[in-house]
Each structure stands twice: as C-alpha cells, then as structure tokens.
Motif scaffolding. Sequence first.
Motif, PDB file in Angstrom:
ATOM      1  N   HIS A 183       0.834  -1.207   0.000  1.00  0.00           N
ATOM      2  CA  HIS A 183       0.000   0.000   0.000  1.00  0.00           C
ATOM      3  C   HIS A 183       0.866   1.254   0.000  1.00  0.00           C
ATOM      4  CE1 HIS A 183      -3.928  -1.965   0.766  1.00  0.00           C
ATOM      5  NE2 HIS A 183      -3.177  -2.873   1.384  1.00  0.00           N
ATOM      6  N   CYS A 193      -2.436  -4.217  -2.565  1.00  0.00           N
ATOM      7  CA  CYS A 193      -2.610  -3.029  -3.401  1.00  0.00           C
ATOM      8  C   CYS A 193      -1.585  -2.989  -4.530  1.00  0.00           C
ATOM      9  CB  CYS A 193      -2.472  -1.776  -2.533  1.00  0.00           C
ATOM     10  SG  CYS A 193      -2.702  -0.212  -3.416  1.00  0.00           S
ATOM     11  N   HIS A 206      -6.370   2.836   0.063  1.00  0.00           N
ATOM     12  CA  HIS A 206      -7.324   2.120   0.915  1.00  0.00           C
ATOM     13  C   HIS A 206      -7.198   2.657   2.339  1.00  0.00           C
ATOM     14  CE1 HIS A 206      -8.655  -1.736   3.061  1.00  0.00           C
ATOM     15  NE2 HIS A 206      -9.718  -1.233   2.457  1.00  0.00           N
ATOM     16  N   VAL A 237     -12.335  -4.411   1.115  1.00  0.00           N
ATOM     17  CA  VAL A 237     -12.497  -3.053   0.600  1.00  0.00           C
ATOM     18  C   VAL A 237     -13.979  -2.728   0.588  1.00  0.00           C
ATOM     19  CG1 VAL A 237     -12.195  -1.550  -1.410  1.00  0.00           C
ATOM     20  CG2 VAL A 237     -10.422  -3.222  -0.828  1.00  0.00           C
TER      21      VAL A 237
END
Length: 205
Positions: free
Chosen positions: A81, A119, A173, A197
């Motif tokens: 991420h 991600c 996110h 998510v």
Amino acid sequence: MDFSKFLAEHPYVDFSSPLIQAKADELFRGITNDVEKTKIAYEYVRDEIPHSFDIPFFDIIVKTITAKASDVLKHGTGICHAKSNLLAALLRSQSIPAGFCFQHLTLMDDDSSGYCVHCFNAVFVNGRWIKIDARGNTNGKNAQFSLNEPILAFPIRKEYDEYFWDGIYASPHMDSMKMLEKAKTLQDILNNIPDYVHEAPDVTE
C-alpha cells in the motif's frame, strides 16, 4: 473521462513534498514520454524501495512503518500500500493519472493465517489504463511493466478465496492507511491488516 481525482494531491499521495519533487526531477530528467516515465518510476519503486517484509528482521529500517509517499521515499521501505502511494505520487507529479487496485489474497502461502487486501497501481497512458504491481520481485514473484495484459506479483489461486476487487480507485485504501498509522512493528501489520475493501471504485471496468 475526468481524471482530476487521479491527478489530485492526497494526504498519502503528497507529490508536492520536496522529497518527491527532487526524486521526480532525478528520475525523469530529459524524459518527456509518459510511457517511459511510467516505466522508470515503476521499476524504481519495485526494485529500489524494498517491501518491508523483504528486509532482514535485524535491519533497523524495519522499525519504521511508512504510509505516506514522502515517508516511503525518506525511509526507503513500505508494504504494498505504501509503495503504491509512492508510485502514484511520482506519476501524479508528472500529470500522469494514477490510481489504485486491490486484491483479496491469503496473508501467508495458504489461508491458515487469513487474508489481506493487497494493493497495486493503475496508470492511464497511451489512451488506456494499464495495471502494474511494484510490490517487489522476491521469492519467485515476477511482476513486470506491461502495456498489454497485466503481469502482476500474485496470480489468483482458485483453490483459495482470492479475487480482484473490480475497478480503479483514486484514493489509497483508508482502512489500510489507518492501520499503518497505528502500527509500531511488522507484527502489528500482520495482526491488523484489513482484508476487505468497502469503498466503491471511481472507475468501473
């Protein structure tokens, strides 16, 4: 298509940071082609910014948990991420639309420890979205820059509950960002990484 969301500054995609601006100047000096810029940025984040879990546990660098793009650059590490935030920041600094995509993956090699949200990035170049995963090619992973079919770090395994969330998101996110902000150690990440998510994508496919 309105790309404004995919070009905007974000608390975690802070491309106006002097650190990001300086790195962009270094990486893209003399380069005017957006495809070439995207490939350069992608390979830099993939290869030169190690994933936090790929660094030997005795290395002091793993004591720093990063989330914001400029912090990833400053400390030279991050999980998927965080690395995706850095790649998005470098590209948005060049007015190249960049977003985020997510996978539901097992946390370990199998599902014994549950699942996580992984991600990677989507980038709009050559008139279309391409998908690239800068997680880092260790332990047999072979993600590559591709203008055609995505060559990502993790194939979907049918024997497990692994899948892609549809669409492309303009923002990181946020559940994962909040987790990273609270985490003090890599074990905190393993214990608390989100596995779902809830937001709707900004671009549907």
